[in-house]
Design an enzyme around this catalytic site. Structure first.
Site, short mmCIF file in Angstrom:
data_model
loop_
_atom_site.label_atom_id
_atom_site.label_comp_id
_atom_site.label_asym_id
_atom_site.label_seq_id
_atom_site.Cartn_x
_atom_site.Cartn_y
_atom_site.Cartn_z
N CYS A 98 -14.18 83.90 55.53
CA CYS A 98 -13.32 82.74 55.22
C CYS A 98 -11.99 83.22 54.63
O CYS A 98 -11.97 83.94 53.62
CB CYS A 98 -14.05 81.82 54.25
SG CYS A 98 -13.01 80.52 53.58
N HIS A 104 -17.07 77.84 47.89
CA HIS A 104 -16.82 77.59 49.31
C HIS A 104 -17.51 76.30 49.73
O HIS A 104 -18.73 76.21 49.80
CB HIS A 104 -17.33 78.75 50.18
CG HIS A 104 -17.09 78.50 51.64
ND1 HIS A 104 -15.92 78.88 52.28
CD2 HIS A 104 -17.83 77.85 52.58
CE1 HIS A 104 -15.97 78.49 53.54
NE2 HIS A 104 -17.13 77.85 53.75
N ASN A 121 -7.17 67.43 55.39
CA ASN A 121 -7.59 67.36 56.79
C ASN A 121 -9.05 67.76 56.87
O ASN A 121 -9.46 68.78 56.30
CB ASN A 121 -6.75 68.33 57.63
CG ASN A 121 -5.27 67.98 57.59
OD1 ASN A 121 -4.91 66.81 57.58
ND2 ASN A 121 -4.43 69.00 57.54
N GLY A 132 -7.68 67.67 62.15
CA GLY A 132 -6.66 68.72 62.24
C GLY A 132 -6.86 69.86 61.25
O GLY A 132 -5.91 70.59 60.93
N HIS A 157 -12.21 75.85 54.70
CA HIS A 157 -12.52 75.92 53.26
C HIS A 157 -11.75 74.76 52.65
O HIS A 157 -10.52 74.71 52.76
CB HIS A 157 -12.08 77.27 52.69
CG HIS A 157 -12.37 77.46 51.21
ND1 HIS A 157 -13.09 78.54 50.73
CD2 HIS A 157 -12.02 76.72 50.12
CE1 HIS A 157 -13.17 78.44 49.40
NE2 HIS A 157 -12.53 77.35 49.02
N HIS A 210 -9.52 72.16 51.16
CA HIS A 210 -8.24 72.32 50.48
C HIS A 210 -7.46 71.02 50.52
O HIS A 210 -7.57 70.25 51.47
CB HIS A 210 -7.41 73.46 51.10
CG HIS A 210 -7.20 73.34 52.57
ND1 HIS A 210 -8.16 73.70 53.49
CD2 HIS A 210 -6.16 72.88 53.30
CE1 HIS A 210 -7.71 73.48 54.71
NE2 HIS A 210 -6.50 72.97 54.63
N HIS A 243 -3.59 69.60 50.33
CA HIS A 243 -2.17 69.90 50.40
C HIS A 243 -1.46 69.03 49.38
O HIS A 243 -1.60 67.80 49.39
CB HIS A 243 -1.61 69.55 51.79
CG HIS A 243 -2.22 70.30 52.93
ND1 HIS A 243 -1.57 71.32 53.59
CD2 HIS A 243 -3.42 70.18 53.54
CE1 HIS A 243 -2.34 71.79 54.57
NE2 HIS A 243 -3.47 71.11 54.56
P1 AMP Z 1 -5.25 72.71 57.49
O1 AMP Z 1 -4.62 72.51 58.82
O2 AMP Z 1 -5.38 71.46 56.69
O3 AMP Z 1 -6.58 73.45 57.61
O4 AMP Z 1 -4.25 73.61 56.66
C1 AMP Z 1 -4.32 75.00 56.58
C2 AMP Z 1 -3.07 75.44 55.89
O5 AMP Z 1 -3.24 76.77 55.47
C3 AMP Z 1 -1.82 75.41 56.77
O6 AMP Z 1 -0.84 74.55 56.18
C4 AMP Z 1 -1.36 76.86 56.79
O7 AMP Z 1 0.04 77.00 56.78
C5 AMP Z 1 -2.01 77.41 55.53
N1 AMP Z 1 -2.25 78.85 55.53
C6 AMP Z 1 -2.84 79.58 56.49
N2 AMP Z 1 -2.93 80.87 56.11
C7 AMP Z 1 -2.38 80.95 54.87
C8 AMP Z 1 -2.17 82.01 53.93
N3 AMP Z 1 -2.55 83.28 54.18
N4 AMP Z 1 -1.58 81.73 52.75
C9 AMP Z 1 -1.18 80.46 52.48
N5 AMP Z 1 -1.36 79.42 53.31
C10 AMP Z 1 -1.95 79.66 54.49
ZN ZN Z 2 -14.23 79.91 51.78
#
Ligand code: AMP
Ligand code: ZN
Length: 112
Positions: free
Chosen positions: A4, A46, A86, A92, A97, A99, A101
């Site tokens: 992950c 996680h 999301n 989307g 994991h 999260h 935004h």
């Molecule tokens: P989601 O589409 O809701 O799963 O969002 C995943 C988010 O993770 C996207 O906005 C990516 O730009 C962000 N992301 C992916 N890899 C990294 C990383 N290494 N560091 C920070 N953000 C990341």
């Molecule tokens: Zn994770």
């Protein structure tokens, strides 16, 4: 979870630009920001996505929202902000994991 991306960020195996951390929650800048402020707030536990939040996670998920308020205050997002989650393929979600935004720093439009 070994494979992950965000668990690797939590463990420090992948670098991140941290803005908040405690024993349960980490917040770091999104690598591809879509707003002047774009921070990801994640539980260190996680949980793959919102639909897998369990009753025992209720306090942790509630704490995420008070941490978001603290970050928003620190960053002076006085005029408001947006929280986006999301969930799953149709939602989307790209990183599996949980999260949230945190978006702000300008008047946001309808689309994310
Ligand atoms: P989601 O589409 O809701 O799963 O969002 C995943 C988010 O993770 C996207 O906005 C990516 O730009 C962000 N992301 C992916 N890899 C990294 C990383 N290494 N560091 C920070 N953000 C990341
Ligand atoms: Zn994770």
């Amino acid at each position: 979870m070994d494979n992950c991306l965000f668990c690797k960020i939590i463990k420090g195996e992948i670098p991140s630009n941290k803005v908040y951390e405690d024993d349960e929650i980490l917040a770091f800048k999104d690598i591809n920001p879509v707003a002047p402020v774009h921070i990801l707030v994640i539980p260190k536990k996680h949980i793959s996505c919102a639909k897998n939040i369990k009753v025992e996670d209720e306090a942790l998920i509630g704490k995420i929202f008070t941490v978001i308020n603290k970050i928003a205050e620190d960053l002076k997002l006085d005029k408001g902000f947006r929280i986006v989650n999301n969930c799953g393929e149709d939602g989307g979600q790209e990183v599996m994991h949980l999260h949230f935004h945190l978006l702000g720093g300008k008047k946001l439009g309808i689309s994310f």
